[in-house]
Write a protein that holds these residues in place. Structure first.
Motif, short mmCIF file in Angstrom:
data_model
loop_
_atom_site.label_atom_id
_atom_site.label_comp_id
_atom_site.label_asym_id
_atom_site.label_seq_id
_atom_site.Cartn_x
_atom_site.Cartn_y
_atom_site.Cartn_z
N THR A 173 -3.41 14.45 -1.23
CA THR A 173 -2.61 13.41 -1.88
C THR A 173 -1.32 13.92 -2.52
O THR A 173 -0.31 13.21 -2.49
CB THR A 173 -3.45 12.64 -2.93
N PRO A 174 -1.28 15.13 -3.09
CA PRO A 174 0.00 15.58 -3.67
C PRO A 174 1.10 15.72 -2.63
O PRO A 174 2.27 15.55 -2.94
CB PRO A 174 -0.35 16.94 -4.29
N GLY A 175 0.73 16.02 -1.38
CA GLY A 175 1.72 16.13 -0.33
C GLY A 175 2.21 14.78 0.16
O GLY A 175 3.22 14.70 0.88
N GLY B 279 1.48 18.38 -10.27
CA GLY B 279 0.48 19.37 -9.90
C GLY B 279 -0.94 18.85 -9.95
O GLY B 279 -1.86 19.59 -10.30
N VAL B 280 -1.13 17.57 -9.61
CA VAL B 280 -2.46 16.96 -9.67
C VAL B 280 -2.72 16.17 -8.41
O VAL B 280 -1.81 15.83 -7.65
CB VAL B 280 -2.59 16.01 -10.89
N VAL B 281 -4.00 15.85 -8.20
CA VAL B 281 -4.37 14.93 -7.14
C VAL B 281 -4.41 13.51 -7.71
O VAL B 281 -4.29 13.31 -8.92
CB VAL B 281 -5.75 15.30 -6.54
N ASP B 282 -4.57 12.52 -6.83
CA ASP B 282 -4.58 11.13 -7.30
C ASP B 282 -5.82 10.84 -8.12
O ASP B 282 -6.95 11.16 -7.72
CB ASP B 282 -4.53 10.19 -6.09
N ALA B 283 -5.62 10.22 -9.28
CA ALA B 283 -6.74 9.96 -10.19
C ALA B 283 -7.73 8.95 -9.61
O ALA B 283 -8.94 9.13 -9.70
CB ALA B 283 -6.20 9.46 -11.53
N GLY B 284 -7.21 7.87 -9.02
CA GLY B 284 -8.11 6.89 -8.43
C GLY B 284 -8.90 7.47 -7.28
O GLY B 284 -10.09 7.20 -7.12
N GLY B 285 -8.25 8.29 -6.46
CA GLY B 285 -8.96 8.95 -5.36
C GLY B 285 -10.02 9.90 -5.88
O GLY B 285 -11.11 10.01 -5.30
N ARG B 286 -9.71 10.59 -6.99
CA ARG B 286 -10.70 11.50 -7.59
C ARG B 286 -11.94 10.71 -8.04
O ARG B 286 -13.07 11.16 -7.88
CB ARG B 286 -10.06 12.22 -8.78
N GLY B 287 -11.70 9.51 -8.58
CA GLY B 287 -12.83 8.68 -8.99
C GLY B 287 -13.66 8.23 -7.80
O GLY B 287 -14.89 8.20 -7.86
N PRO C 247 0.83 -1.22 0.00
CA PRO C 247 0.00 0.00 0.00
C PRO C 247 0.86 1.26 0.00
O PRO C 247 1.90 1.32 0.65
CB PRO C 247 -0.80 -0.13 1.30
N VAL C 248 0.41 2.24 -0.77
CA VAL C 248 1.11 3.52 -0.87
C VAL C 248 0.15 4.63 -0.46
O VAL C 248 -0.99 4.66 -0.93
CB VAL C 248 1.61 3.76 -2.31
N GLU C 249 0.62 5.52 0.41
CA GLU C 249 -0.22 6.65 0.82
C GLU C 249 -0.24 7.71 -0.30
O GLU C 249 0.71 7.82 -1.07
CB GLU C 249 0.30 7.27 2.11
N GLY C 250 -1.33 8.45 -0.34
CA GLY C 250 -1.50 9.43 -1.41
C GLY C 250 -2.23 8.86 -2.60
O GLY C 250 -2.26 9.46 -3.67
N THR C 251 -2.82 7.68 -2.42
CA THR C 251 -3.57 7.02 -3.48
C THR C 251 -5.03 6.86 -3.06
O THR C 251 -5.46 7.36 -2.02
CB THR C 251 -2.97 5.63 -3.77
N VAL C 252 -5.78 6.11 -3.85
CA VAL C 252 -7.17 5.85 -3.54
C VAL C 252 -7.32 5.16 -2.19
O VAL C 252 -8.34 5.32 -1.50
CB VAL C 252 -7.82 5.01 -4.66
#
Length: 570
Positions: free
Chosen positions: A183-185, A194-202, A142-147
């Motif tokens: 998530t970017p932090g 310069g974006v947030v996590d795509a899976g988290g956005r979903g 598991p990686v933090e900053g993801t979904v």
């Protein structure tokens, strides 16, 4: 006026799936654009959409089954199990696989055996917690900053929420939204882009749909800021709207041009696997040593396996050793995905015209590809969703597309895909082929140099002039046009209706062929499935040669196509 809180029941799950699908459809391009982790292949939004589409289709099938039987609507347990199963078998990509496990985790609570399954606000809290924990356990590293971080934050946020499901859903949504902004932090690759996590956005979009389902109010359009590349103060941040209607992502739109080709594994491998728990535990260890981004979700004998590797064959072989893998998908990251235009990958020039066809077996897929078609594989009991057909149209990368569904039951699905593709500027003609042999006939007269309308007319005429039949084994006792069949009987279907019931494959096939040729014909096409007797093709060829003058026969190997034999007569 305040909305009356809605109960968490089967109808709510159905509504949630529909709204989530709509939300992801609207936000798909935005999510694709900000997809930079774990691989910048620009398909997270599409994968999430296809996963939820499969879940929604499974829920609709449950409701349709109850309605056909004249019974009341299905129970909550029936519906959430269907949702989870649909997501599992339709999961695409890393984020789609994780989302499938999130839905499975919720189903484990909401469909618990006995009368103790909680369906109130406390039940929803427990379901969100189980979802986040199950998803985290399914990921090898598991990686933090993801979904995963967004899901955990949603579960944490519902502690102490008010005592109705709508309030719990809204708290989960707000917690997820706040976590998405962070998530970017947590992940350097997101901060650089310069974006947030795509899976988290979903996931935020999916939770927003849950809020709308249970309260009647769609979350208001707000924005969260993600640091600009470098994270320096004073630089204008990329703005990401986390409403379900989509967003503007200025910095994200530049990612496709600034992201370099990934240095990780070359292939993404995904397959469904029938195996027991012990075999899957060994499989996890082996795949973890082969590659990265390993996610294994599921249970009760059926699993969805996702991994990034350099040796795709070894990943599939590991699945064969563990059990029975099927629906195998292998994607080469360097192959120039249609969603991606990374450095060193200039946009491909669109071809003028292409054919996209649904085919029932690997053998036919090869035949269609040799003829220049882009194929979508449809295995028995696993029809493709409209999103898969749209994806194939995009993969064809053409200004004009002829779509061949090759199945009467896929006509509406193909129609929906055609409409979606047209909104993206592609000219699409749907030829309502009802069998792969009709598609073969259409492809035989396809001429890309002809005017589009003329080509479509010629292909439609060729398909319409081809009668089709199939020989299959009855799975259960049932009424047919030819009488009552028993499980194990050999069925001969002509133009979709059972015309012959027999006990021998070759004799039944011969009877079917004779009936078809009684009305005349010039060409017989035989497509053999893997389970067809070896002698059947030679017998039918001999029958045509001896009894029908001036009729030619051509034989193809279809692979595991569901039917023992497909027959076409032109």
């Amino acid at each position: 006026m305040a909305q009356v809180p809605q109960p968490l029941d089967a109808l709510a799950v159905r509504t949630w799936c529909g709204l989530a699908l709509q939300a992801l459809g609207q936000a798909r391009e935005e999510i694709d654009a900000i997809n930079v982790y774990p691989v910048a292949d620009g398909d997270t939004g599409t994968n999430l959409y296809l996963t939820v589409e499969s879940a929604a289709a499974a829920v609709e099938a449950v409701f349709a089954g109850y309605e056909a039987g004249g019974a009341d609507r299905p129970t909550l347990a029936d519906t959430v199990r269907a949702m989870a199963h649909g997501a599992l078998i339709g999961a695409r990509g890393n984020s789609g696989t994780i989302l499938a496990q999130l839905l499975r985790g919720m189903a484990q609570v909401l469909a618990a055996d006995g009368e103790t399954a909680p369906t109130d606000a406390q039940g929803l809290r427990l379901a969100l917690r189980q979802a986040a924990d199950a998803a985290r356990e399914a990921v090898a590293h598991p990686v933090e900053g993801t979904v995963l971080s967004v899901a955990s934050a949603a579960a944490d946020a519902v502690t102490g929420a008010e005592s109705d499901c709508g309030s719990v859903a809204r708290a989960a949504y707000e917690g997820a939204r706040a976590a998405l902004a962070q998530t970017p932090g947590q992940l350097a690759v997101l901060q650089r882009a310069g974006v947030v996590d795509a899976g988290g956005r979903g996931l935020v979009a999916v939770l927003a749909a849950l809020v709308e389902t249970l309260t009647g109010d769609a979350p208001r359009v707000t924005a969260v800021a993600a640091p600009a590349p470098g994270g320096s103060a004073g630089i204008r941040p990329a703005r990401v709207h986390d409403d379900i209607a989509g967003a503007e992502v200025p910095a994200a739109r530049q990612c496709a041009d600034t992201t370099t080709t990934p240095s990780g594994p070359a292939y993404e491998v995904i397959y469904l696997l029938e195996a027991d728990d012990a075999a899957v535990a060994r499989l996890r260890e082996r795949l973890d040593a082969l590659g990265d981004s390993l996610v294994v979700v599921g249970g009760d004998g059926l699993w969805n396996v996702h991994v990034h590797v350099d040796d795709a064959g070894a990943a599939v072989e590991a699945g064969v050793e563990a059990g029975r893998p099927h629906r195998i998908r292998i994607t080469h990251f360097a192959a120039g995905d249609v969603h991606t235009a990374g450095a060193g990958r200039p946009p491909r020039e669109r071809v003028q015209r292409a054919v996209v066809a649904v085919v029932p077996g690997e053998g036919l897929a090869g035949l269609y590809r040799e003829a220049g078609a882009t194929t979508v594989l449809a295995r028995a009991g696993e029809p493709p969703a409209s999103g898969e057909l749209v994806e194939a149209v995009r993969r064809a990368h053409a200004r004009e597309v002829v779509l061949l569904p090759n199945d009467a039951d896929l006509r509406h699905t193909a129609g929906a895909a055609a409409e979606q593709a047209r909104t993206e500027g592609v000219r699409v003609a749907l030829i309502p082929t009802r069998s792969a042999v009709q598609g073969i006939a259409a492809l035989a007269v396809h001429e890309p140099e002809r005017r589009f309308d003329e080509d479509v007319v010629a292909m439609t005429s060729a398909a319409g002039a081809t009668r089709y039949a199939e020989v299959a084994i009855a799975e259960r006792q049932s009424w047919t046009m030819a009488g009552i069949c028993q499980a194990g009987d050999v069925l001969g279907l002509i133009d979709g209706d059972v015309a012959v019931i027999g006990s021998d494959v070759t004799r039944t096939a011969e009877t079917v062929l004779d009936r078809m040729l009684a009305a005349g014909g010039e060409m017989v096409t035989l497509v053999l499935g893997d389970d067809a007797p070896e002698s059947v093709a030679a017998h039918l060829e001999s029958r045509v040669r001896e009894s029908y003058l001036a009729v030619d026969t051509v034989v193809y190997r279809g692979g595991r196509q569901g039917s023992l034999l497909l027959i076409g007569v032109e």
